[in-house]
Design an enzyme around this catalytic site. Structure first.
Site, PDB file in Angstrom:
ATOM      1  N   THR A   1       4.479  -5.973 -18.719  1.00 41.75           N
ATOM      2  CA  THR A   1       3.618  -5.669 -19.865  1.00 41.75           C
ATOM      3  C   THR A   1       4.303  -6.045 -21.170  1.00 41.75           C
ATOM      4  OG1 THR A   1       2.559  -3.858 -18.658  1.00 41.75           O
ATOM      5  CG2 THR A   1       2.398  -3.817 -21.070  1.00 41.75           C
TER       6      THR A   1
ATOM      7  N   THR B   1       1.397  -7.612  -9.104  1.00 41.62           N
ATOM      8  CA  THR B   1       2.836  -7.675  -8.863  1.00 41.62           C
ATOM      9  C   THR B   1       3.557  -8.150 -10.117  1.00 41.62           C
ATOM     10  OG1 THR B   1       2.414  -8.226  -6.547  1.00 41.62           O
ATOM     11  CG2 THR B   1       4.618  -8.672  -7.384  1.00 41.62           C
ATOM     12  N   THR B   2       4.638  -7.452 -10.494  1.00 42.58           N
ATOM     13  CA  THR B   2       5.398  -7.832 -11.677  1.00 42.58           C
ATOM     14  C   THR B   2       6.735  -8.462 -11.271  1.00 42.58           C
ATOM     15  OG1 THR B   2       6.414  -5.629 -11.861  1.00 42.58           O
ATOM     16  CG2 THR B   2       4.360  -6.016 -13.062  1.00 42.58           C
TER      17      THR B   2
ATOM     18  N   MET C   1      -3.036  -3.565 -15.496  1.00 39.16           N
ATOM     19  CA  MET C   1      -4.466  -3.428 -15.231  1.00 39.16           C
ATOM     20  C   MET C   1      -5.127  -2.312 -16.041  1.00 39.16           C
ATOM     21  SD  MET C   1      -5.127  -5.699 -12.863  1.00 39.16           S
ATOM     22  CE  MET C   1      -4.115  -6.787 -11.836  1.00 39.16           C
TER      23      MET C   1
ATOM     24  N   SER D   1      -2.868 -10.109 -14.032  1.00 37.52           N
ATOM     25  CA  SER D   1      -2.546  -9.406 -15.268  1.00 37.52           C
ATOM     26  C   SER D   1      -1.273  -8.606 -15.067  1.00 37.52           C
ATOM     27  CB  SER D   1      -3.680  -8.464 -15.672  1.00 37.52           C
ATOM     28  OG  SER D   1      -3.316  -7.705 -16.810  1.00 37.52           O
ATOM     29  N   PRO D   2      -0.395  -8.582 -16.064  1.00 34.15           N
ATOM     30  CA  PRO D   2       0.814  -7.767 -15.964  1.00 34.15           C
ATOM     31  C   PRO D   2       0.517  -6.281 -16.030  1.00 34.15           C
ATOM     32  CG  PRO D   2       0.619  -8.673 -18.163  1.00 34.15           C
ATOM     33  CD  PRO D   2      -0.457  -9.314 -17.337  1.00 34.15           C
TER      34      PRO D   2
ATOM     35  N   LYS E   1      12.480   1.506 -11.981  1.00 33.00           N
ATOM     36  CA  LYS E   1      11.895   0.191 -12.236  1.00 33.00           C
ATOM     37  C   LYS E   1      12.982  -0.869 -12.301  1.00 33.00           C
ATOM     38  CE  LYS E   1       8.474  -2.182 -15.142  1.00 33.00           C
ATOM     39  NZ  LYS E   1       7.676  -2.583 -13.973  1.00 33.00           N
TER      40      LYS E   1
ATOM     41  N   ARG F   1       4.144   3.320  -5.190  1.00 32.44           N
ATOM     42  CA  ARG F   1       3.528   4.249  -6.136  1.00 32.44           C
ATOM     43  C   ARG F   1       2.122   3.802  -6.529  1.00 32.44           C
ATOM     44  NH1 ARG F   1       8.875   3.903  -7.499  1.00 32.44           N
ATOM     45  NH2 ARG F   1      10.049   5.861  -7.664  1.00 32.44           N
TER      46      ARG F   1
ATOM     47  N   HIS G   1      10.256   2.913 -19.199  1.00 27.95           N
ATOM     48  CA  HIS G   1       9.762   3.174 -17.843  1.00 27.95           C
ATOM     49  C   HIS G   1      10.736   4.075 -17.083  1.00 27.95           C
ATOM     50  CE1 HIS G   1       6.917  -0.187 -18.385  1.00 27.95           C
ATOM     51  NE2 HIS G   1       6.258   0.348 -17.376  1.00 27.95           N
TER      52      HIS G   1
ATOM     53  N   ALA H   1       0.797  -1.232   0.000  1.00 28.27           N
ATOM     54  CA  ALA H   1       0.000   0.000   0.000  1.00 28.27           C
ATOM     55  C   ALA H   1       0.825   1.275   0.000  1.00 28.27           C
ATOM     56  CB  ALA H   1      -0.941  -0.009   1.211  1.00 28.27           C
TER      57      ALA H   1
END
Length: 267
Positions: free
Chosen positions: A168, A101-102, A127, A124-125, A161, A14, A157, A11
């Site tokens: 994605t 989560t990626t 949303m 899903s990679p 990251k 970002r 990105h 939580a």
């Protein structure tokens, strides 16, 4: 009708802050728990103030089990290091979960499939509504263009990251491999040095990490006569947060199983 209670894992990140903002303004759902990793400096801090809005009365806590008890649905946007534990607790408490989560490895993805035999899951990679349209348009284009067009994918990105290519971009690759009936051996990641002439079945993945770019993905199709670009550029993280909340609301009342954003959006 009472609002859907959503517990948020990760939580203080970002995405977590963006989801808290969306939930605070929602007429259908509300934040019921804000989970952070054990020992976090944010523990006991109000999640709303941290997210740049008014107090929510929901403070950050590392107590995931209590968060489950106080929630109808979970959304997980934490890091992959604590992912397996989060999923295990969700299964034990029989709580539906949205996983954003990626950077997950193949073993962790298998854990998701196994968990979906016990609880409903949206995985899903990405949303974003727009990005999922990008996936669908890429599939359509690849099936039409086939080997007559060279394919390149660019993923941009922010400098913070950690995973590369992004989740994605990895999913775009999987869409292309399936639509074009190709294999991982046809994929190259960046280029350096001398190469033979490009193979017609090659799919190239390129990554840029710089500045504060929220997220941009472009799929290029090149022929000798023309170029087609399918692109998505995120201008605000709320686009991902809105999709994540839609996914959580979609899971309400669903039976066990593995769902994706195409299911959520009906495309």
């Amino acid at each position: 009708m009472s609002k859907l209670k959503i517990g948020l894992i990760g939580a203080n990140g970002r995405m977590g802050r963006a989801i808290i903002q969306v939930l605070t303004a929602s007429n259908k759902s509300q934040l019921s728990a804000a989970v952070v990793k054990e020992g976090s400096v944010y523990t006991d801090f109000d999640s709303g103030i941290h997210s740049g809005i008014k107090e929510t009365g929901i403070t950050f806590s590392s107590d995931l089990e209590t968060a489950c008890e106080n929630s109808d649905i979970l959304i997980d946007f934490s890091t992959h290091t604590g992912f397996s534990k989060n999923l295990s607790v969700a299964v034990s408490k029989k709580k539906p979960i949205v996983i954003g989560t990626t950077g997950l490895n193949d073993l962790e993805k298998k854990e998701i499939v196994e968990a979906s035999t016990h609880i409903p899951i949206v995985f899903s990679p990405n949303m974003s509504v727009g990005v999922n349209l990008l996936f669908k348009l890429t599939e359509i284009a690849a099936k039409v263009l086939q080997d007559d067009f060279d394919v390149e994918v660019l993923d941009i990105h922010h400098r913070h990251k950690k995973d590369s290519p992004s989740g994605t971009a990895q999913h775009i690759k999987e869409v292309l491999l399936k639509a074009l009936e190709r294999k991982e051996e046809n994929v190259i990641y960046g280029r350096h040095g001398m190469y033979p002439e490009r193979d017609s079945k090659e799919i190239a993945m390129h990554t840029m990490r710089a500045g504060e770019v929220i997220g941009e993905h472009t799929v290029f199709f090149f022929s000798p006569e023309e170029r087609i670009e399918i692109a998505h550029k995120a201008q605000d993280r709320k686009t991902f947060a809105v999709g994540a909340v839609k996914a959580a609301e979609f899971l309400s009342g669903k039976s066990k199983g593995l769902y994706n954003m195409f299911d959520v959006l009906g495309i």
